[in-house]
Scaffold this motif. Structure first.
Motif, PDB file in Angstrom:
ATOM      1  N   ASP A 131       0.815  -1.222   0.000  1.00 13.69           N
ATOM      2  CA  ASP A 131       0.000   0.000   0.000  1.00 13.69           C
ATOM      3  C   ASP A 131       0.849   1.273   0.000  1.00 13.69           C
ATOM      4  O   ASP A 131       0.314   2.372  -0.127  1.00 13.69           O
ATOM      5  CB  ASP A 131      -0.943   0.003   1.195  1.00 13.69           C
ATOM      6  CG  ASP A 131      -0.222   0.002   2.534  1.00 13.69           C
ATOM      7  OD1 ASP A 131       0.862  -0.627   2.632  1.00 13.69           O
ATOM      8  OD2 ASP A 131      -0.732   0.618   3.485  1.00 13.69           O
ATOM      9  N   LYS A 132       2.157   1.150   0.111  1.00 13.08           N
ATOM     10  CA  LYS A 132       3.057   2.313   0.134  1.00 13.08           C
ATOM     11  C   LYS A 132       3.859   2.461  -1.158  1.00 13.08           C
ATOM     12  O   LYS A 132       4.811   3.241  -1.203  1.00 13.08           O
ATOM     13  CB  LYS A 132       4.034   2.201   1.319  1.00 13.08           C
ATOM     14  CG  LYS A 132       3.371   2.231   2.677  1.00 13.08           C
ATOM     15  CD  LYS A 132       2.806   3.599   2.959  1.00 13.08           C
ATOM     16  CE  LYS A 132       2.235   3.665   4.356  1.00 13.08           C
ATOM     17  NZ  LYS A 132       1.603   4.961   4.612  1.00 13.08           N
ATOM     18  N   GLY A 142      10.031   5.605  10.142  1.00 16.18           N
ATOM     19  CA  GLY A 142      11.397   5.072  10.081  1.00 16.18           C
ATOM     20  C   GLY A 142      11.409   3.578   9.800  1.00 16.18           C
ATOM     21  O   GLY A 142      12.221   3.087   9.016  1.00 16.18           O
ATOM     22  N   GLY A 143      10.494   2.842  10.421  1.00 11.18           N
ATOM     23  CA  GLY A 143      10.415   1.398  10.195  1.00 11.18           C
ATOM     24  C   GLY A 143      10.029   1.061   8.770  1.00 11.18           C
ATOM     25  O   GLY A 143      10.541   0.099   8.185  1.00 11.18           O
ATOM     26  N   GLN A 144       9.119   1.854   8.198  1.00  6.79           N
ATOM     27  CA  GLN A 144       8.736   1.634   6.802  1.00  6.79           C
ATOM     28  C   GLN A 144       9.900   1.942   5.872  1.00  6.79           C
ATOM     29  O   GLN A 144      10.155   1.206   4.920  1.00  6.79           O
ATOM     30  CB  GLN A 144       7.513   2.491   6.455  1.00  6.79           C
ATOM     31  CG  GLN A 144       6.244   2.021   7.131  1.00  6.79           C
ATOM     32  CD  GLN A 144       5.114   3.016   7.018  1.00  6.79           C
ATOM     33  OE1 GLN A 144       5.324   4.226   6.884  1.00  6.79           O
ATOM     34  NE2 GLN A 144       3.882   2.513   7.075  1.00  6.79           N
ATOM     35  N   GLN A 145      10.623   3.013   6.146  1.00  7.84           N
ATOM     36  CA  GLN A 145      11.801   3.339   5.342  1.00  7.84           C
ATOM     37  C   GLN A 145      12.833   2.224   5.432  1.00  7.84           C
ATOM     38  O   GLN A 145      13.443   1.853   4.431  1.00  7.84           O
ATOM     39  CB  GLN A 145      12.419   4.656   5.811  1.00  7.84           C
ATOM     40  CG  GLN A 145      11.589   5.875   5.491  1.00  7.84           C
ATOM     41  CD  GLN A 145      12.228   7.145   6.012  1.00  7.84           C
ATOM     42  OE1 GLN A 145      13.450   7.294   5.968  1.00  7.84           O
ATOM     43  NE2 GLN A 145      11.422   8.060   6.519  1.00  7.84           N
ATOM     44  N   GLY A 149      14.455  -0.083   2.446  1.00 11.15           N
ATOM     45  CA  GLY A 149      15.888  -0.348   2.291  1.00 11.15           C
ATOM     46  C   GLY A 149      16.170  -1.840   2.202  1.00 11.15           C
ATOM     47  O   GLY A 149      16.972  -2.290   1.385  1.00 11.15           O
ATOM     48  N   ILE A 150      15.497  -2.623   3.027  1.00 13.75           N
ATOM     49  CA  ILE A 150      15.643  -4.079   2.978  1.00 13.75           C
ATOM     50  C   ILE A 150      15.098  -4.605   1.652  1.00 13.75           C
ATOM     51  O   ILE A 150      15.691  -5.478   1.027  1.00 13.75           O
ATOM     52  CB  ILE A 150      14.949  -4.736   4.184  1.00 13.75           C
ATOM     53  CG1 ILE A 150      15.713  -4.384   5.469  1.00 13.75           C
ATOM     54  CG2 ILE A 150      14.832  -6.245   4.006  1.00 13.75           C
ATOM     55  CD1 ILE A 150      14.975  -4.714   6.755  1.00 13.75           C
ATOM     56  N   GLY A 151      13.979  -4.034   1.202  1.00 18.37           N
ATOM     57  CA  GLY A 151      13.406  -4.429  -0.090  1.00 18.37           C
ATOM     58  C   GLY A 151      14.367  -4.165  -1.235  1.00 18.37           C
ATOM     59  O   GLY A 151      14.498  -4.974  -2.159  1.00 18.37           O
ATOM     60  N   ARG A 152      15.080  -3.067  -1.151  1.00 19.90           N
ATOM     61  CA  ARG A 152      16.070  -2.766  -2.194  1.00 19.90           C
ATOM     62  C   ARG A 152      17.186  -3.801  -2.174  1.00 19.90           C
ATOM     63  O   ARG A 152      17.657  -4.242  -3.225  1.00 19.90           O
ATOM     64  CB  ARG A 152      16.609  -1.347  -2.003  1.00 19.90           C
ATOM     65  CG  ARG A 152      17.325  -0.837  -3.216  1.00 19.90           C
ATOM     66  CD  ARG A 152      17.586   0.625  -3.170  1.00 19.90           C
ATOM     67  NE  ARG A 152      18.243   0.995  -1.941  1.00 19.90           N
ATOM     68  CZ  ARG A 152      18.376   2.250  -1.536  1.00 19.90           C
ATOM     69  NH1 ARG A 152      17.879   3.229  -2.264  1.00 19.90           N
ATOM     70  NH2 ARG A 152      18.992   2.537  -0.426  1.00 19.90           N
TER      71      ARG A 152
END
Length: 162
Positions: A131-132, A142-145, A149-152
């Protein structure tokens, strides 16, 4: 599989890593902990050649590199086999979550845009942020960011599936 043999890193006369030997088997989960300033980030940065190690050899998968003889091609090949999530997540503030994850696939791996964005959507689903997709870092917690970063970093592992 990751194997480090006699990996060292000096900054001038300061020895930050001194002949580190480490073997991590495929599927094994390893945590590197310790006080600030003990070389944890330097170790990870050396594996990606974000820092040039002073001496030693590194193996990631089927690639072994003597750090003193590493060519540009060796370094790029090592980087393609690894991923690194920066402590500050290093997201592009002018790109959405979807674009941040797809960036490496588009620029480094030269995937077609449609395929890269599809893979980025799959990763967003896996990390619970579907959804983001259109959200910019400034609008995320911060947790979503951190998860973007982990997704990247997860997208880095996708390079062999083209």
């Amino acid at each position: 599989m990751i194997k480090l043999e006699s990996l060292s890193k000096h900054f001038g006369k300061a020895v930050v890593l001194d002949s580190i030997d480490l073997a991590i088997e495929e599927g094994e989960i390893v945590v590197i902990i310790g006080p600030s300033g003990t070389g944890k980030s330097t170790l990870l940065r050396c594996v990606n050649f974000l820092e040039q190690p002073t001496k030693g050899t590194m193996t990631v998968g089927d690639l072994t590199v003597d750090v003193n003889r590493a060519s540009r091609a060796d370094i790029l090949s090592m980087r393609r086999r690894t991923a690194f999530v920066f402590q500050n997540y290093a997201l592009f503030s002018n790109k959405t979550a979807l674009q941040n994850i797809a960036e490496r696939l588009l620029v480094v791996d030269r995937w077609p845009k449609e395929k890269a964005y599809q893979r980025a959507r799959e990763i967003l689903e896996q990390i619970g942020l579907a959804d983001k997709a259109d959200a910019y870092p400034a609008s995320m917690s911060g947790g979503q960011q951190q998860r973007v970063g982990i997704g990247r970093a997860m997208a880095t592992g996708a390079t062999s599936s083209v």
